[in-house]
Design an enzyme around this catalytic site. Structure first.
Site, PDB file in Angstrom:
ATOM      1  N   LYS A  31       0.617  -1.270   0.178  1.00 32.62           N
ATOM      2  CA  LYS A  31       0.087   0.091   0.028  1.00 32.62           C
ATOM      3  C   LYS A  31       0.812   1.318   0.037  1.00 32.62           C
ATOM      4  O   LYS A  31       1.877   1.558   0.850  1.00 32.62           O
ATOM      5  CB  LYS A  31      -0.919  -0.447   1.327  1.00 32.62           C
ATOM      6  CG  LYS A  31      -2.319   0.520   1.047  1.00 32.62           C
ATOM      7  CD  LYS A  31      -2.919   0.415   0.238  1.00 32.62           C
ATOM      8  CE  LYS A  31      -4.494   0.866   0.934  1.00 32.62           C
ATOM      9  NZ  LYS A  31      -5.417  -0.460   0.164  1.00 32.62           N
ATOM     10  N   THR A  76      -4.013  -5.571   0.596  1.00 32.81           N
ATOM     11  CA  THR A  76      -3.763  -3.700   0.894  1.00 32.81           C
ATOM     12  C   THR A  76      -3.852  -3.200   1.954  1.00 32.81           C
ATOM     13  O   THR A  76      -3.270  -2.335   2.011  1.00 32.81           O
ATOM     14  CB  THR A  76      -3.332  -3.748  -0.583  1.00 32.81           C
ATOM     15  OG1 THR A  76      -4.806  -2.887  -1.241  1.00 32.81           O
ATOM     16  CG2 THR A  76      -2.610  -4.375  -2.019  1.00 32.81           C
ATOM     17  N   ARG A 199      28.398  34.651  -8.624  1.00 36.80           N
ATOM     18  CA  ARG A 199      27.120  34.412  -8.910  1.00 36.80           C
ATOM     19  C   ARG A 199      25.942  33.763  -7.595  1.00 36.80           C
ATOM     20  O   ARG A 199      26.817  33.664  -6.576  1.00 36.80           O
ATOM     21  CB  ARG A 199      27.046  33.625  -9.630  1.00 36.80           C
ATOM     22  CG  ARG A 199      27.654  31.519  -9.381  1.00 36.80           C
ATOM     23  CD  ARG A 199      27.187  30.507  -9.816  1.00 36.80           C
ATOM     24  NE  ARG A 199      27.962  29.150  -9.248  1.00 36.80           N
ATOM     25  CZ  ARG A 199      27.776  28.163 -10.335  1.00 36.80           C
ATOM     26  NH1 ARG A 199      27.489  27.769 -11.563  1.00 36.80           N
ATOM     27  NH2 ARG A 199      28.528  26.788  -9.603  1.00 36.80           N
ATOM     28  N   HIS A 281      19.519  27.780 -11.230  1.00 39.41           N
ATOM     29  CA  HIS A 281      19.906  28.901 -11.723  1.00 39.41           C
ATOM     30  C   HIS A 281      19.252  30.378 -11.747  1.00 39.41           C
ATOM     31  O   HIS A 281      17.892  30.247 -11.437  1.00 39.41           O
ATOM     32  CB  HIS A 281      19.935  28.544 -13.231  1.00 39.41           C
ATOM     33  CG  HIS A 281      20.366  27.821 -13.981  1.00 39.41           C
ATOM     34  ND1 HIS A 281      21.608  26.864 -13.480  1.00 39.41           N
ATOM     35  CD2 HIS A 281      19.950  26.616 -14.235  1.00 39.41           C
ATOM     36  CE1 HIS A 281      22.187  25.634 -14.154  1.00 39.41           C
ATOM     37  NE2 HIS A 281      21.302  25.803 -14.759  1.00 39.41           N
TER      38      HIS A 281
HETATM   39  O1  LIG Z   1      28.465  24.384 -10.403  1.00 40.29           O
HETATM   40  C1  LIG Z   1      28.075  24.545 -11.401  1.00 40.29           C
HETATM   41  N1  LIG Z   1      28.531  22.433 -11.931  1.00 40.29           N
HETATM   42  C2  LIG Z   1      28.300  22.399 -13.191  1.00 40.29           C
HETATM   43  O2  LIG Z   1      28.545  21.259 -13.563  1.00 40.29           O
HETATM   44  C3  LIG Z   1      27.811  23.243 -14.215  1.00 40.29           C
HETATM   45  N2  LIG Z   1      27.379  23.387 -15.549  1.00 40.29           N
HETATM   46  C4  LIG Z   1      27.023  24.987 -15.628  1.00 40.29           C
HETATM   47  O3  LIG Z   1      26.219  24.956 -16.845  1.00 40.29           O
HETATM   48  N3  LIG Z   1      26.483  25.269 -14.259  1.00 40.29           N
HETATM   49  C5  LIG Z   1      27.650  24.742 -13.953  1.00 40.29           C
HETATM   50  N4  LIG Z   1      27.601  25.208 -12.546  1.00 40.29           N
END
Ligand SMILES: O=c1[nH]c(=O)c2[nH]c(=O)[nH]c2[nH]1
Length: 324
Positions: A31, A76, A199, A281
């Site tokens: 289940k 179940t 970044r 990102h």
């Molecule tokens: O920390 C990262 N690892 C990656 O493997 C990767 N690939 C990517 O395009 N940006 C990043 N950043």
């Protein structure tokens, strides 16, 4: 909660495989998504836990598949009832303990079962705070990651059952606004991404770990909540770095390795750690209207994206576990 392939990997084959080409090779049933909540009342202070449980049983029911003979099938629906029965007597204080006791309950109750796999996920309710004080009986749902445990209990022909326990921390989202870069990667005619040493780094941590002691008696006395808190703290503090200065990350890969090593260093009960870190990102905002108006990107305005995202995964453990 798990995919059919994961379940297949989980249910290691112990059947005598039939010789004919189209015979049943393996089978299991159970289940999924059984939800149960428990209130523990200690005077006026209440504790609240909500669990989501999945049960998969193996052994003895092959004839239900091949001949429609259900005489050794635990319905179940019955599997679900065991969850509620156990919740009545068990404190439900850790997914690991609940999963272990539930798996034992199935093997103990039904002598023909060879294996019980139980996965328990805890819904992340946390005690509410009002005017700086912990509330006695109010809770809020957090996005602070949830605990998960998977127990695989196998009946052995001789001696007591063997157990494999995997604990998890899922969906813990973290971000830092600097001290992260990505440089030195392969440059070829397909590469468009510029290198950077500045970044945003954001991910949602999925962590799984195994234990050094893997006997049923050792697991019954394990302080799972202390282990879980230690793992969580190690992962977070390693990802963030020290509060005033942070720590530079040259890539998710290096951060992942450091995080997993920190867990193993700090939490002695843990054997191997597997981390799955999506690279969520935040794209620098360099849209045409900025350019037309002479507005520069100054590491300030970003476009958050969740699709597509990078995915970085690794296991860190004792050398004997290493496959590389
Ligand atoms: O920390 C990262 N690892 C990656 O493997 C990767 N690939 C990517 O395009 N940006 C990043 N950043």
């Amino acid at each position: 909660m798990t995919t059919a392939t994961e379940r297949a990997n989980h249910c290691t084959t112990r059947l005598n495989l039939p010789s004919s080409r189209y015979n049943l090779v393996d089978s299991w049933h159970g289940k999924s998504r059984v939800r149960v909540a428990k209130v523990r009342r200690e005077g006026t202070r209440h504790a609240f836990v909500e669990l989501k449980v999945e049960i998969l049983l193996r052994g003895g029911s092959a004839r239900a598949f091949t001949h429609g003979d259900n005489s050794h099938v635990v319905a179940t629906d019955t599997c679900k009832n065991h969850v509620y029965m156990l919740a009545k007597t068990h404190p439900c204080s850790s997914p690991e303990s609940f999963a272990l006791v539930l798996a034992e309950r199935f093997l103990h109750t039904y002598s023909w079962l060879t294996q019980a796999n139980v996965t328990v996920m805890e819904v992340p309710w946390r005690r509410a705070e009002v005017l700086g004080k912990n509330h006695q009986h109010a809770f809020s749902l957090t996005a602070d990651g949830s605990r998960k445990a998977t127990v695989q209990l196998i009946r052995e022909k001789h001696g007591s059952p063997t157990v494999e326990l995997v604990s998890g921390l899922n969906s813990l989202s973290v971000l830092k606004t600097t001290k992260s870069g990505w440089e030195g990667f392969v440059q070829d005619k397909y590469t468009t991404l510029p290198e950077t040493n500045e970044r945003i780094l954001a991910t949602t941590i999925d962590a799984q770990w195994t234990y050094r002691s893997n006997t049923i008696s050792a697991l019954h006395t394990m302080q799972f909540s202390r282990v879980h808190d230690g793992v969580r703290r190690a992962l977070l503090e390693s990802f963030y770095g020290p509060p005033d200065t942070g720590r530079y990350s040259p890539g998710v890969q290096k951060s992942l390795y450091e995080m997993a090593r920190e867990v193993r260093k700090r939490v002695k009960e843990v054997d191997s750690v597997t981390l799955s870190l999506p690279n969520l990102h935040f794209l620098p905002c360099r849209i045409p209207v900025f350019l037309q108006n002479g507005i520069k990107f100054e590491d300030d305005v970003f476009i958050p994206t969740d699709e597509p995202h990078g995915i970085i995964e690794a296991s860190v453990g004792s050398p004997r576990l290493s496959r590389l």
